[in-house]
Design a protein around this motif. Structure first.
Motif, PDB file in Angstrom:
ATOM      1  N   MET A  92       0.840  -1.189   0.000  1.00  0.00           N
ATOM      2  CA  MET A  92       0.000   0.000   0.000  1.00  0.00           C
ATOM      3  C   MET A  92       0.875   1.238   0.000  1.00  0.00           C
ATOM      4  O   MET A  92       1.454   1.601   1.027  1.00  0.00           O
ATOM      5  N   VAL A  93       0.989   1.857  -1.154  1.00  0.00           N
ATOM      6  CA  VAL A  93       1.870   3.009  -1.297  1.00  0.00           C
ATOM      7  C   VAL A  93       1.067   4.304  -1.453  1.00  0.00           C
ATOM      8  O   VAL A  93       1.589   5.394  -1.287  1.00  0.00           O
ATOM      9  N   ALA A  94      -0.211   4.166  -1.759  1.00  0.00           N
ATOM     10  CA  ALA A  94      -1.033   5.349  -2.028  1.00  0.00           C
ATOM     11  C   ALA A  94      -1.073   6.295  -0.834  1.00  0.00           C
ATOM     12  O   ALA A  94      -1.038   5.866   0.321  1.00  0.00           O
ATOM     13  N   VAL A  96      -3.495   7.938   0.732  1.00  0.00           N
ATOM     14  CA  VAL A  96      -4.953   7.965   0.832  1.00  0.00           C
ATOM     15  C   VAL A  96      -5.367   9.142   1.714  1.00  0.00           C
ATOM     16  O   VAL A  96      -4.801   9.323   2.793  1.00  0.00           O
ATOM     17  N   ASP A  98      -6.992  11.060   4.508  1.00  0.00           N
ATOM     18  CA  ASP A  98      -7.531  10.606   5.794  1.00  0.00           C
ATOM     19  C   ASP A  98      -9.005  10.943   5.926  1.00  0.00           C
ATOM     20  O   ASP A  98      -9.751  10.232   6.593  1.00  0.00           O
ATOM     21  N   PRO A 126     -11.988   5.132   5.196  1.00  0.00           N
ATOM     22  CA  PRO A 126     -11.537   3.810   5.640  1.00  0.00           C
ATOM     23  C   PRO A 126     -10.017   3.725   5.547  1.00  0.00           C
ATOM     24  O   PRO A 126      -9.415   4.296   4.638  1.00  0.00           O
ATOM     25  N   ASP A 127      -9.397   3.023   6.498  1.00  0.00           N
ATOM     26  CA  ASP A 127      -7.957   2.771   6.439  1.00  0.00           C
ATOM     27  C   ASP A 127      -7.765   1.457   5.687  1.00  0.00           C
ATOM     28  O   ASP A 127      -8.022   0.374   6.228  1.00  0.00           O
ATOM     29  N   ILE A 128      -7.303   1.568   4.453  1.00  0.00           N
ATOM     30  CA  ILE A 128      -7.246   0.400   3.566  1.00  0.00           C
ATOM     31  C   ILE A 128      -6.169  -0.581   4.029  1.00  0.00           C
ATOM     32  O   ILE A 128      -6.393  -1.792   4.093  1.00  0.00           O
ATOM     33  N   LEU A 129      -5.006  -0.050   4.377  1.00  0.00           N
ATOM     34  CA  LEU A 129      -3.921  -0.914   4.854  1.00  0.00           C
ATOM     35  C   LEU A 129      -4.354  -1.680   6.106  1.00  0.00           C
ATOM     36  O   LEU A 129      -4.150  -2.894   6.207  1.00  0.00           O
ATOM     37  N   GLY A 144       3.327  -1.511   4.073  1.00  0.00           N
ATOM     38  CA  GLY A 144       2.801  -0.155   3.964  1.00  0.00           C
ATOM     39  C   GLY A 144       3.919   0.864   3.951  1.00  0.00           C
ATOM     40  O   GLY A 144       5.096   0.530   4.175  1.00  0.00           O
ATOM     41  N   PHE A 145       3.577   2.078   3.703  1.00  0.00           N
ATOM     42  CA  PHE A 145       4.505   3.194   3.774  1.00  0.00           C
ATOM     43  C   PHE A 145       4.062   4.110   4.911  1.00  0.00           C
ATOM     44  O   PHE A 145       2.907   4.079   5.326  1.00  0.00           O
ATOM     45  N   LYS A 159       2.881   2.275  13.448  1.00  0.00           N
ATOM     46  CA  LYS A 159       2.001   1.951  12.319  1.00  0.00           C
ATOM     47  C   LYS A 159       2.025   0.466  11.978  1.00  0.00           C
ATOM     48  O   LYS A 159       1.015  -0.116  11.607  1.00  0.00           O
ATOM     49  N   LYS A 163      -1.580  -1.331  12.076  1.00  0.00           N
ATOM     50  CA  LYS A 163      -2.150  -1.715  10.778  1.00  0.00           C
ATOM     51  C   LYS A 163      -2.004  -3.190  10.479  1.00  0.00           C
ATOM     52  O   LYS A 163      -2.484  -3.671   9.462  1.00  0.00           O
TER      53      LYS A 163
END
Ligand code: C5P
Length: 221
Positions: A92-94, A96, A98, A126-129, A144-145, A159, A163
């Motif tokens: 998950m690099v996007a 997104v 918040d 929504p928190d996708i990660l 994740g990033f 994180k 996550k």
């Protein structure tokens, strides 16, 4: 998918910003270019993986050999990611957003003489990660990033836990680093077994190094 060490493996990568509409012509966005996420999708494809890249609005070209799903909003990105499961690895690099605008206007919000400026009420996205990290069909590897401007390692490690990720690549995106939107990156790889400081390198090289790690982890028993 092609031939290579990741042949037969499915990867999901998110990349770019999300756009959260205010009204039909306006939106909230951020400075993500998609360069790092797209480079990771391309690197995984070069190793033979079957890659679904779920991308927010970006101006860079689609990477070769990758299935690209284009979305605008975080909720659309979440839906596209969940539709792409199951997978062996999710990266998950996007960047997104918040928050989204709680109720988007159906028509362009007009400026009327004598009226006060409108206020935007926000709702949490929504928190996708986090969703993927705790999902019943969780990929074997979830990465994740963490774009931070302070306390990079501490925030990155927090994180990882929150996550449910296996790795977090934490980077300092303070404006003076030029990382956000730029071609180079400097990350710390934070894992369950410790932290590795990667030297500054091109985003393509970060992608190659991460793809090699993914290959190693997925081929271990
Ligand atoms: O919490 P924060 O936004 O800093 O976390 C960053 C990581 O979480 C990135 O990997 C990003 O792609 C992912 N993320 C997400 N959905 C969100 C927010 C962040 O997948 N709503």
């Amino acid at each position: 998918g092609g031939s290579g060490p990741l042949s037969g493996r499915k990867a999901i990568v998110t990349s770019g910003p999300t756009h959260e509409p205010i009204d039909p012509v306006r939106y909230i966005a951020n400075r993500s270019s998609g360069k790092q996420g797209h480079a990771i999708a391309a690197a995984l494809a070069r190793l033979g993986a079957d890659v679904t890249l779920i991308s927010g609005p970006v101006t860079i070209a689609d990477p070769a050999g990758v299935r690209v799903v284009r979305i605008e909003r975080a909720e659309e990105m979440r839906d596209a990611v969940l539709s792409a499961l199951p997978a062996d690895v999710a990266v998950m690099v996007a960047a997104v957003a918040d928050w989204r605008v709680a109720s988007t206007a159906g028509n362009k919000i007009k400026k009327r003489p004598g009226e006060a400026p409108p206020s935007l009420r926000l709702a949490e996205n929504p928190d996708i990660l986090k969703t993927v990290g705790h999902h019943a069909s969780r990929p074997r590897l979830v990465i994740g990033f963490a774009a931070e401007t302070e306390n990079v390692s501490e925030n990155g490690r927090a994180k990882l836990e929150k996550k449910g990720a296996d790795y977090i690549l934490a980077n300092d995106v303070s404006p003076e680093t030029g990382i956000m939107g730029g071609d180079r990156n400097r990350v710390k790889l934070i894992g369950r077994d410790g932290t590795e400081d990667w030297p500054e390198m091109g985003k393509d090289d970060v992608a190659e190094k991460l793809a090699a790690l993914i290959e190693k982890k997925l081929s271990a028993q």
